[in-house]
Design a protein around this motif. Structure first.
Motif, PDB file in Angstrom:
ATOM      1  N   GLU A  66       0.777  12.069  19.203  1.00 53.01           N
ATOM      2  CA  GLU A  66       0.962  13.388  18.583  1.00 53.01           C
ATOM      3  C   GLU A  66       1.767  13.265  17.290  1.00 53.01           C
ATOM      4  O   GLU A  66       1.447  13.920  16.288  1.00 53.01           O
ATOM      5  CB  GLU A  66       1.664  14.327  19.553  1.00 53.01           C
ATOM      6  CG  GLU A  66       0.797  14.837  20.686  1.00 53.01           C
ATOM      7  CD  GLU A  66       1.477  15.936  21.470  1.00 53.01           C
ATOM      8  OE1 GLU A  66       1.227  17.118  21.167  1.00 53.01           O
ATOM      9  OE2 GLU A  66       2.273  15.609  22.379  1.00 53.01           O
ATOM     10  N   TYR A  92      -7.614  12.235  24.538  1.00 56.91           N
ATOM     11  CA  TYR A  92      -8.393  12.768  23.421  1.00 56.91           C
ATOM     12  C   TYR A  92      -7.763  14.046  22.866  1.00 56.91           C
ATOM     13  O   TYR A  92      -7.730  14.256  21.650  1.00 56.91           O
ATOM     14  CB  TYR A  92      -9.827  13.056  23.860  1.00 56.91           C
ATOM     15  CG  TYR A  92     -10.650  11.819  24.124  1.00 56.91           C
ATOM     16  CD1 TYR A  92     -10.702  10.770  23.215  1.00 56.91           C
ATOM     17  CD2 TYR A  92     -11.389  11.694  25.299  1.00 56.91           C
ATOM     18  CE1 TYR A  92     -11.466   9.643  23.463  1.00 56.91           C
ATOM     19  CE2 TYR A  92     -12.153  10.560  25.554  1.00 56.91           C
ATOM     20  CZ  TYR A  92     -12.181   9.542  24.631  1.00 56.91           C
ATOM     21  OH  TYR A  92     -12.937   8.429  24.876  1.00 56.91           O
ATOM     22  N   GLU A  93      -7.271  14.895  23.753  1.00 61.90           N
ATOM     23  CA  GLU A  93      -6.686  16.156  23.313  1.00 61.90           C
ATOM     24  C   GLU A  93      -5.443  15.951  22.456  1.00 61.90           C
ATOM     25  O   GLU A  93      -5.082  16.815  21.664  1.00 61.90           O
ATOM     26  CB  GLU A  93      -6.329  17.019  24.529  1.00 61.90           C
ATOM     27  CG  GLU A  93      -7.549  17.606  25.232  1.00 61.90           C
ATOM     28  CD  GLU A  93      -7.203  18.204  26.586  1.00 61.90           C
ATOM     29  OE1 GLU A  93      -5.998  18.168  26.959  1.00 61.90           O
ATOM     30  OE2 GLU A  93      -8.112  18.696  27.266  1.00 61.90           O
ATOM     31  N   ASN A  94      -4.795  14.812  22.626  1.00 63.89           N
ATOM     32  CA  ASN A  94      -3.567  14.551  21.886  1.00 63.89           C
ATOM     33  C   ASN A  94      -3.764  13.589  20.720  1.00 63.89           C
ATOM     34  O   ASN A  94      -2.808  12.985  20.243  1.00 63.89           O
ATOM     35  CB  ASN A  94      -2.496  14.024  22.838  1.00 63.89           C
ATOM     36  CG  ASN A  94      -1.947  15.111  23.737  1.00 63.89           C
ATOM     37  OD1 ASN A  94      -1.067  15.876  23.353  1.00 63.89           O
ATOM     38  ND2 ASN A  94      -2.492  15.210  24.944  1.00 63.89           N
ATOM     39  N   GLU A 163     -12.475  13.524  15.103  1.00 63.35           N
ATOM     40  CA  GLU A 163     -12.797  14.950  15.008  1.00 63.35           C
ATOM     41  C   GLU A 163     -13.442  15.267  13.666  1.00 63.35           C
ATOM     42  O   GLU A 163     -14.418  16.031  13.595  1.00 63.35           O
ATOM     43  CB  GLU A 163     -11.524  15.781  15.197  1.00 63.35           C
ATOM     44  CG  GLU A 163     -10.996  15.783  16.620  1.00 63.35           C
ATOM     45  CD  GLU A 163      -9.588  16.328  16.732  1.00 63.35           C
ATOM     46  OE1 GLU A 163      -9.088  16.416  17.868  1.00 63.35           O
ATOM     47  OE2 GLU A 163      -8.979  16.669  15.691  1.00 63.35           O
ATOM     48  N   VAL A 202     -14.698  17.300  24.979  1.00 60.92           N
ATOM     49  CA  VAL A 202     -13.275  17.379  24.616  1.00 60.92           C
ATOM     50  C   VAL A 202     -13.118  17.478  23.098  1.00 60.92           C
ATOM     51  O   VAL A 202     -12.326  18.279  22.593  1.00 60.92           O
ATOM     52  CB  VAL A 202     -12.500  16.175  25.166  1.00 60.92           C
ATOM     53  CG1 VAL A 202     -11.091  16.143  24.588  1.00 60.92           C
ATOM     54  CG2 VAL A 202     -12.420  16.238  26.686  1.00 60.92           C
ATOM     55  N   HIS A 203     -13.875  16.677  22.343  1.00 58.38           N
ATOM     56  CA  HIS A 203     -13.758  16.716  20.890  1.00 58.38           C
ATOM     57  C   HIS A 203     -14.252  18.050  20.323  1.00 58.38           C
ATOM     58  O   HIS A 203     -13.646  18.583  19.376  1.00 58.38           O
ATOM     59  CB  HIS A 203     -14.527  15.550  20.265  1.00 58.38           C
ATOM     60  CG  HIS A 203     -13.784  14.249  20.326  1.00 58.38           C
ATOM     61  ND1 HIS A 203     -13.826  13.419  21.414  1.00 58.38           N
ATOM     62  CD2 HIS A 203     -12.944  13.650  19.437  1.00 58.38           C
ATOM     63  CE1 HIS A 203     -13.061  12.361  21.199  1.00 58.38           C
ATOM     64  NE2 HIS A 203     -12.524  12.473  20.011  1.00 58.38           N
ATOM     65  N   ASN A 206     -11.490  20.541  21.023  1.00 56.68           N
ATOM     66  CA  ASN A 206     -10.379  20.350  20.097  1.00 56.68           C
ATOM     67  C   ASN A 206     -10.696  20.935  18.718  1.00 56.68           C
ATOM     68  O   ASN A 206      -9.854  21.585  18.097  1.00 56.68           O
ATOM     69  CB  ASN A 206     -10.057  18.860  19.958  1.00 56.68           C
ATOM     70  CG  ASN A 206      -9.383  18.287  21.184  1.00 56.68           C
ATOM     71  OD1 ASN A 206      -8.926  19.022  22.048  1.00 56.68           O
ATOM     72  ND2 ASN A 206      -9.339  16.969  21.275  1.00 56.68           N
ATOM     73  N   LYS A 209     -10.491  24.714  18.862  1.00 62.26           N
ATOM     74  CA  LYS A 209      -9.104  25.187  18.906  1.00 62.26           C
ATOM     75  C   LYS A 209      -8.464  25.160  17.523  1.00 62.26           C
ATOM     76  O   LYS A 209      -7.635  26.002  17.185  1.00 62.26           O
ATOM     77  CB  LYS A 209      -8.287  24.332  19.876  1.00 62.26           C
ATOM     78  CG  LYS A 209      -8.598  24.587  21.346  1.00 62.26           C
ATOM     79  CD  LYS A 209      -7.759  23.694  22.249  1.00 62.26           C
ATOM     80  CE  LYS A 209      -8.014  23.983  23.723  1.00 62.26           C
ATOM     81  NZ  LYS A 209      -7.218  23.098  24.610  1.00 62.26           N
ATOM     82  N   LYS A 210      -8.869  24.189  16.713  1.00 61.93           N
ATOM     83  CA  LYS A 210      -8.269  24.033  15.388  1.00 61.93           C
ATOM     84  C   LYS A 210      -8.971  24.861  14.313  1.00 61.93           C
ATOM     85  O   LYS A 210      -8.327  25.304  13.352  1.00 61.93           O
ATOM     86  CB  LYS A 210      -8.276  22.556  14.988  1.00 61.93           C
ATOM     87  CG  LYS A 210      -7.396  21.681  15.869  1.00 61.93           C
ATOM     88  CD  LYS A 210      -7.478  20.213  15.481  1.00 61.93           C
ATOM     89  CE  LYS A 210      -6.579  19.352  16.357  1.00 61.93           C
ATOM     90  NZ  LYS A 210      -6.598  17.925  15.983  1.00 61.93           N
TER      91      LYS A 210
END
Length: 234
Positions: A66, A92-94, A163, A202-203, A206, A209-210
């Protein structure tokens, strides 16, 4: 010479990785925990790839990743003894780009490293070949392709290298729904396996979310049921 940072609190593992990588022509530096890893990346922005153990004292690999993401978009390859899909999702989320479960073979390690570096070095600092402009607009999102940065109203949105590449793959194929297999093989350049579907999910999550104002009702990266994911043509 490509630079790789190896981060593990196990001296033997660091030594084995260093020997293997140096024999392949890489320049290798080491860190013994997550805190040292963050410091190393802050002092050397030219590091091309980070191999990061998950379970470490002082600062875990997840927390270190992170912090590294605030400093660098270089790919992060997690090494861990955990093999559950939920553990991979957390990685992956981090900000992780790939995941390798211990014990692993030298061949598998080198394959993943070469794949991550190839993608990173090909696109690093360059505009995507499929783009007609150095700047791309997706609704209120601005993509600066030469600098590999993304903005909303002059506010930078931090994306990992992977990403960004997933986003650009979908942008190059605007108006066409792409399923998990097409995205994985188009971005990772590796053979697709059913388990890879979770990696893509997951990607995409992510990115939503961004990028999305409401990621539960996405308008930039839409799901086309039964077909995959799509960015609409303007």
């Amino acid at each position: 010479m490509q630079q790789i940072l190896v981060v593990d609190d196990d001296t033997d593992i660091r030594e084995v990785l260093r020997i293997q990588l140096e024999n392949k022509g890489y320049f290798v530096s080491e860190a013994v925990n997550g805190k040292e890893a963050v410091e190393a990346v802050s002092l050397n922005p030219d590091i091309d790839l980070i191999i990061l153990d998950v379970m470490m004292p002082e600062l875990s690999g997840i927390d270190a990743c992170e912090e590294i993401r605030k400093l660098s978009s270089a790919p992060v390859l997690f090494l861990t003894a955990k093999s559950k899909e939920s553990d991979k999702a957390i990685a992956y989320e981090n900000g992780g780009d790939d995941y390798l479960v211990k014990p692993f073979s030298q061949a598998e390690l080198l394959m993943k490293i070469q794949s991550l570096l190839r993608r990173y070095m090909v696109y690093k600092g360059k505009a995507e070949s499929g783009s007609n402009s150095s700047q791309i607009h997706l609704q209120d999102i601005l993509i600066d392709t030469p600098n590999r940065t993304v903005y909303r109203e002059n506010q930078k949105i931090d994306l990992t290298d992977t990403e960004f590449q997933v986003l650009m793959y979908l942008e190059r194929n605007k108006g066409k729904a792409k399923d998990a297999q097409a995205i994985y093989e188009g971005v990772w350049n590796e053979k697709f396996f059913p388990a890879s579907t979770n990696t893509i999910m997951v990607h995409i999550l992510n990115l939503r979310k961004k990028l999305e104002l409401d990621f539960n009702n996405p308008s930039i990266i839409r799901t086309i049921w039964g077909k995959g994911y799509q960015i609409d043509e303007a």
